[in-house]
Scaffold this motif. Structure first.
Motif, PDB file in Angstrom:
ATOM      1  N   ALA A  54       0.838  -1.216   0.000  1.00 53.20           N
ATOM      2  CA  ALA A  54       0.000   0.000   0.000  1.00 53.20           C
ATOM      3  C   ALA A  54       0.872   1.265   0.000  1.00 53.20           C
ATOM      4  O   ALA A  54       0.590   2.217  -0.725  1.00 53.20           O
ATOM      5  CB  ALA A  54      -0.908  -0.008   1.225  1.00 53.20           C
ATOM      6  N   ASP A  55       1.981   1.244   0.795  1.00 51.78           N
ATOM      7  CA  ASP A  55       2.903   2.407   0.813  1.00 51.78           C
ATOM      8  C   ASP A  55       3.429   2.683  -0.591  1.00 51.78           C
ATOM      9  O   ASP A  55       3.441   3.813  -1.063  1.00 51.78           O
ATOM     10  CB  ASP A  55       4.145   2.117   1.685  1.00 51.78           C
ATOM     11  CG  ASP A  55       3.825   1.976   3.156  1.00 51.78           C
ATOM     12  OD1 ASP A  55       2.789   2.508   3.574  1.00 51.78           O
ATOM     13  OD2 ASP A  55       4.615   1.328   3.878  1.00 51.78           O
ATOM     14  N   LEU A  56       3.877   1.590  -1.245  1.00 51.84           N
ATOM     15  CA  LEU A  56       4.485   1.740  -2.573  1.00 51.84           C
ATOM     16  C   LEU A  56       3.446   2.200  -3.596  1.00 51.84           C
ATOM     17  O   LEU A  56       3.732   3.035  -4.459  1.00 51.84           O
ATOM     18  CB  LEU A  56       5.120   0.411  -3.020  1.00 51.84           C
ATOM     19  CG  LEU A  56       6.403   0.046  -2.261  1.00 51.84           C
ATOM     20  CD1 LEU A  56       6.746  -1.421  -2.442  1.00 51.84           C
ATOM     21  CD2 LEU A  56       7.568   0.920  -2.722  1.00 51.84           C
ATOM     22  N   SER A  57       2.247   1.640  -3.486  1.00 50.41           N
ATOM     23  CA  SER A  57       1.184   2.013  -4.410  1.00 50.41           C
ATOM     24  C   SER A  57       0.861   3.504  -4.264  1.00 50.41           C
ATOM     25  O   SER A  57       0.723   4.222  -5.252  1.00 50.41           O
ATOM     26  CB  SER A  57      -0.045   1.145  -4.116  1.00 50.41           C
ATOM     27  OG  SER A  57      -1.130   1.604  -4.865  1.00 50.41           O
ATOM     28  N   ASN A  58       0.792   3.983  -3.033  1.00 47.22           N
ATOM     29  CA  ASN A  58       0.520   5.417  -2.787  1.00 47.22           C
ATOM     30  C   ASN A  58       1.660   6.289  -3.273  1.00 47.22           C
ATOM     31  O   ASN A  58       1.461   7.286  -3.957  1.00 47.22           O
ATOM     32  CB  ASN A  58       0.341   5.677  -1.278  1.00 47.22           C
ATOM     33  CG  ASN A  58      -1.017   5.215  -0.803  1.00 47.22           C
ATOM     34  OD1 ASN A  58      -1.954   5.121  -1.596  1.00 47.22           O
ATOM     35  ND2 ASN A  58      -1.111   4.920   0.487  1.00 47.22           N
ATOM     36  N   GLU A  59       2.872   5.894  -2.895  1.00 50.90           N
ATOM     37  CA  GLU A  59       4.039   6.725  -3.185  1.00 50.90           C
ATOM     38  C   GLU A  59       4.323   6.812  -4.690  1.00 50.90           C
ATOM     39  O   GLU A  59       4.626   7.870  -5.209  1.00 50.90           O
ATOM     40  CB  GLU A  59       5.254   6.135  -2.449  1.00 50.90           C
ATOM     41  CG  GLU A  59       6.496   6.972  -2.510  1.00 50.90           C
ATOM     42  CD  GLU A  59       6.347   8.324  -1.806  1.00 50.90           C
ATOM     43  OE1 GLU A  59       7.002   9.269  -2.268  1.00 50.90           O
ATOM     44  OE2 GLU A  59       5.574   8.434  -0.818  1.00 50.90           O
ATOM     45  N   LEU A  60       4.207   5.665  -5.368  1.00 55.25           N
ATOM     46  CA  LEU A  60       4.571   5.630  -6.793  1.00 55.25           C
ATOM     47  C   LEU A  60       3.357   5.831  -7.708  1.00 55.25           C
ATOM     48  O   LEU A  60       3.506   5.869  -8.923  1.00 55.25           O
ATOM     49  CB  LEU A  60       5.278   4.296  -7.119  1.00 55.25           C
ATOM     50  CG  LEU A  60       6.530   4.007  -6.264  1.00 55.25           C
ATOM     51  CD1 LEU A  60       7.023   2.586  -6.450  1.00 55.25           C
ATOM     52  CD2 LEU A  60       7.662   4.978  -6.598  1.00 55.25           C
ATOM     53  N   THR A  61       2.199   5.950  -7.093  1.00 47.86           N
ATOM     54  CA  THR A  61       0.912   6.123  -7.801  1.00 47.86           C
ATOM     55  C   THR A  61       0.688   5.052  -8.885  1.00 47.86           C
ATOM     56  O   THR A  61       0.283   5.362 -10.001  1.00 47.86           O
ATOM     57  CB  THR A  61       0.750   7.551  -8.394  1.00 47.86           C
ATOM     58  OG1 THR A  61       1.775   7.777  -9.348  1.00 47.86           O
ATOM     59  CG2 THR A  61       0.766   8.606  -7.324  1.00 47.86           C
ATOM     60  N   TRP A  62       0.951   3.807  -8.517  1.00 43.94           N
ATOM     61  CA  TRP A  62       0.616   2.676  -9.390  1.00 43.94           C
ATOM     62  C   TRP A  62      -0.457   1.852  -8.681  1.00 43.94           C
ATOM     63  O   TRP A  62      -0.601   1.912  -7.460  1.00 43.94           O
ATOM     64  CB  TRP A  62       1.818   1.753  -9.637  1.00 43.94           C
ATOM     65  CG  TRP A  62       3.036   2.434 -10.156  1.00 43.94           C
ATOM     66  CD1 TRP A  62       3.090   3.588 -10.884  1.00 43.94           C
ATOM     67  CD2 TRP A  62       4.389   2.002  -9.960  1.00 43.94           C
ATOM     68  NE1 TRP A  62       4.392   3.914 -11.157  1.00 43.94           N
ATOM     69  CE2 TRP A  62       5.206   2.963 -10.616  1.00 43.94           C
ATOM     70  CE3 TRP A  62       4.988   0.924  -9.331  1.00 43.94           C
ATOM     71  CZ2 TRP A  62       6.587   2.854 -10.639  1.00 43.94           C
ATOM     72  CZ3 TRP A  62       6.357   0.813  -9.355  1.00 43.94           C
ATOM     73  CH2 TRP A  62       7.147   1.765 -10.009  1.00 43.94           C
ATOM     74  N   SER A  63      -1.153   1.001  -9.486  1.00 44.71           N
ATOM     75  CA  SER A  63      -2.221   0.191  -8.887  1.00 44.71           C
ATOM     76  C   SER A  63      -1.630  -0.886  -7.972  1.00 44.71           C
ATOM     77  O   SER A  63      -0.476  -1.294  -8.137  1.00 44.71           O
ATOM     78  CB  SER A  63      -3.041  -0.484  -9.991  1.00 44.71           C
ATOM     79  OG  SER A  63      -2.265  -1.498 -10.584  1.00 44.71           O
ATOM     80  N   VAL A  64      -2.447  -1.345  -7.017  1.00 48.10           N
ATOM     81  CA  VAL A  64      -2.004  -2.394  -6.091  1.00 48.10           C
ATOM     82  C   VAL A  64      -1.623  -3.680  -6.849  1.00 48.10           C
ATOM     83  O   VAL A  64      -0.567  -4.273  -6.566  1.00 48.10           O
ATOM     84  CB  VAL A  64      -3.077  -2.641  -4.997  1.00 48.10           C
ATOM     85  CG1 VAL A  64      -2.776  -3.920  -4.211  1.00 48.10           C
ATOM     86  CG2 VAL A  64      -3.135  -1.442  -4.051  1.00 48.10           C
ATOM     87  N   PRO A  65      -2.419  -4.128  -7.851  1.00 46.92           N
ATOM     88  CA  PRO A  65      -2.009  -5.351  -8.582  1.00 46.92           C
ATOM     89  C   PRO A  65      -0.647  -5.206  -9.275  1.00 46.92           C
ATOM     90  O   PRO A  65       0.146  -6.144  -9.273  1.00 46.92           O
ATOM     91  CB  PRO A  65      -3.134  -5.545  -9.612  1.00 46.92           C
ATOM     92  CG  PRO A  65      -4.312  -4.829  -9.043  1.00 46.92           C
ATOM     93  CD  PRO A  65      -3.771  -3.677  -8.263  1.00 46.92           C
ATOM     94  N   THR A  66      -0.373  -4.014  -9.849  1.00 45.77           N
ATOM     95  CA  THR A  66       0.933  -3.801 -10.506  1.00 45.77           C
ATOM     96  C   THR A  66       2.063  -3.930  -9.486  1.00 45.77           C
ATOM     97  O   THR A  66       3.049  -4.643  -9.717  1.00 45.77           O
ATOM     98  CB  THR A  66       0.986  -2.388 -11.156  1.00 45.77           C
ATOM     99  OG1 THR A  66      -0.071  -2.290 -12.088  1.00 45.77           O
ATOM    100  CG2 THR A  66       2.312  -2.136 -11.850  1.00 45.77           C
ATOM    101  N   VAL A  67       1.907  -3.247  -8.337  1.00 42.09           N
ATOM    102  CA  VAL A  67       2.963  -3.297  -7.310  1.00 42.09           C
ATOM    103  C   VAL A  67       3.124  -4.732  -6.800  1.00 42.09           C
ATOM    104  O   VAL A  67       4.247  -5.229  -6.656  1.00 42.09           O
ATOM    105  CB  VAL A  67       2.652  -2.334  -6.136  1.00 42.09           C
ATOM    106  CG1 VAL A  67       3.686  -2.471  -5.032  1.00 42.09           C
ATOM    107  CG2 VAL A  67       2.590  -0.888  -6.616  1.00 42.09           C
ATOM    108  N   THR A  68       1.993  -5.434  -6.579  1.00 45.23           N
ATOM    109  CA  THR A  68       2.052  -6.810  -6.056  1.00 45.23           C
ATOM    110  C   THR A  68       2.835  -7.709  -7.014  1.00 45.23           C
ATOM    111  O   THR A  68       3.701  -8.488  -6.590  1.00 45.23           O
ATOM    112  CB  THR A  68       0.615  -7.360  -5.876  1.00 45.23           C
ATOM    113  OG1 THR A  68      -0.124  -6.407  -5.113  1.00 45.23           O
ATOM    114  CG2 THR A  68       0.612  -8.694  -5.164  1.00 45.23           C
ATOM    115  N   LYS A  69       2.574  -7.572  -8.306  1.00 47.66           N
ATOM    116  CA  LYS A  69       3.256  -8.401  -9.318  1.00 47.66           C
ATOM    117  C   LYS A  69       4.767  -8.098  -9.330  1.00 47.66           C
ATOM    118  O   LYS A  69       5.595  -9.012  -9.323  1.00 47.66           O
ATOM    119  CB  LYS A  69       2.637  -8.109 -10.701  1.00 47.66           C
ATOM    120  CG  LYS A  69       3.332  -8.766 -11.870  1.00 47.66           C
ATOM    121  CD  LYS A  69       2.663  -8.366 -13.177  1.00 47.66           C
ATOM    122  CE  LYS A  69       3.530  -8.639 -14.384  1.00 47.66           C
ATOM    123  NZ  LYS A  69       4.597  -7.683 -14.587  1.00 47.66           N
TER     124      LYS A  69
END
Ligand SMILES: [Zn+2]
Length: 421
Positions: A54-69
């Motif tokens: 969630a931190d990375l998704s917020n900080e980098l403004t990418w979707s949660v599925p993209t960050v998870t992958k």
């Protein structure tokens, strides 16, 4: 299995991050983009230690599925570690991720006038190995450069490291250094190609060079006495005098890396020839080198010191000897150190008026003297700088001491490769 990841779009690395070629990237557009996204995650974790999806998704403004992958891929490739569940007051407990310490390593080499120093950092930036006081004499010759390379290889083999896992070496060097172009202008300037390329070809690892005072400034910022301050001057007072400048939290190098040549400000109307070829530079009267010369002149004139015996036997009197003598209450050493500090204070007053720093960090060999040096320096600064500006400035003595430049340059190559500079 680790794939290759792009740490810099202009550099192609093999599976282990080792530089294969400098030039255009050969991967497909999709793979290239994927690698850039992964690099952004690694860069974030370089400065933040740990993060949740969630931190990375917020900080980098990418979707949660993209960050998870991407996180999953980075974990499988060995770059990230799952640090476990985040402790929360209740509800879902997300996983926390951080850099895998053993993914890659960074090497720092400090090239001093009389010795070499080495340090190896892991991917998280912690010191794993160090080697100090390797005998060496700095001369502007291919033989001296070859010795630096041989000692570097020796250090790598002594610590039992697979060189392919070291993805960058930073070299700290005195004199004029342009870290952007990779050229050194004072030492090892006999090749037409940049010094960094010479080192890369010889050692097969990506190389970076930086001026010693700037490397020290960076070490103070990342692991030393600099806390929240963003406008800082690091005074490197050894045999020569240089400064590292931090402006708005960034190292300031000037257009071609010459910023910080504080020792060559023409401050004194004397006829003393400086190492730079000009006369009257600050360094001619307010440096460790000037102190060594003055000390010998006073002994020639008949003054007595605890070093008199050593000098009469024909042994060279060096800066370390004079500092040691001051610690033993030698009056000649104390009075000459005070004279040097007073003169240096005039120069520091100029820096304060010019840059209005929040903090000045005093480092380099002469800072080891302590109060005999600091008190006259501060008195002179009060006398010469505008009080309205100087009352904003704090002073701290470096705690990293002689380790500052080797640590700083290792942190710098890590920051450069991880894209956080
Ligand atoms: Zn000069």
């Amino acid at each position: 299995m680790r794939k290759f990841i792009i740490f810099n779009p202009k550099i192609i690395m093999d599976d282990w991050g080792n530089v294969l070629k400098f030039g255009k990237d050969r991967s497909s557009a999709a793979e290239y983009k994927n690698n850039l996204l992964k690099k952004a995650i690694l860069s974030y974790l370089t400065t933040h230690e740990e993060a949740t999806i969630a931190d990375l998704s917020n900080e980098l403004t990418w979707s949660v599925p993209t960050v998870t992958k991407l996180i999953q891929e980075l974990k499988e490739e060995g770059y990230l570690t799952d640090l476990g569940k985040l402790e929360t007051a209740g509800g879902r407990r997300p996983n926390v991720f951080g850099l895998a310490a053993d993914a890659f390593y960074f090497l720092g080499v400090d090239i001093r006038r009389r010795r070499l120093e080495f340090v190896l950092l892991d991917f998280k930036g912690y010191i794993l190995h160090k080697k100090q006081e390797v005998p060496f004499v700095l001369e502007n010759t291919p033989e001296a450069l070859e010795q630096v390379c041989q000692e570097t290889e020796k250090f790598i083999s002594e610590i039992g490291m697979n060189r392919k896992e070291i993805i960058g070496i930073g070299f700290s060097l005195t004199g004029r250094v342009d870290s952007n172009s990779g050229y050194s202008y004072t030492y090892f300037n006999f090749n037409e190609i940049p010094l960094t390329e010479v080192l890369q070809q010889r050692l097969g690892i990506r190389a970076y060079i930086e001026n010693d005072s700037r490397a020290m400034m960076y070490a103070e910022k990342t692991a030393g006495v600099v806390k929240e301050e963003k406008n800082v001057i690091f005074l490197n007072i050894g045999r020569g005098v240089g400064v590292g400048i931090l402006i708005d939290n960034k190292l300031y190098s000037g257009k071609t890396g010459f910023a910080g040549e504080f020792g060559h400000i023409p401050l004194f109307p004397n006829e003393i020839l400086c190492s730079c070829g000009k006369k009257g530079c600050l360094e001619t009267e307010a440096s460790g080198l000037a102190l060594e010369k003055m000390f010998v002149e006073h002994m020639k004139a008949g003054e007595i010191s605890v070093l008199s015996k050593q000098w009469k036997k024909g042994k060279e009197i060096l800066l370390y000897d004079i500092i040691q003598a001051a610690h033993n209450d030698d009056m000649l050493a104390i009075s000459l150190i005070s004279e040097i500090a007073e003169k240096l204070g005039r120069g520091v007053g100029i820096l304060i008026n010019l840059l209005n720093p929040e903090l000045i960090v005093i480092g380099g060999t002469l800072s080891l003297v302590g109060d005999y040096f600091m008190l006259p320096l501060k008195t002179a600064i009060n006398k010469y700088a505008l009080s309205l500006i100087s009352k904003d400035t704090c002073f701290k003595i470096s705690k990293l001491g002689d380790n500052a430049s080797v640590l700083g340059v290792a942190m710098l190559i890590r920051a450069k490769i991880m894209n956080i500079l």
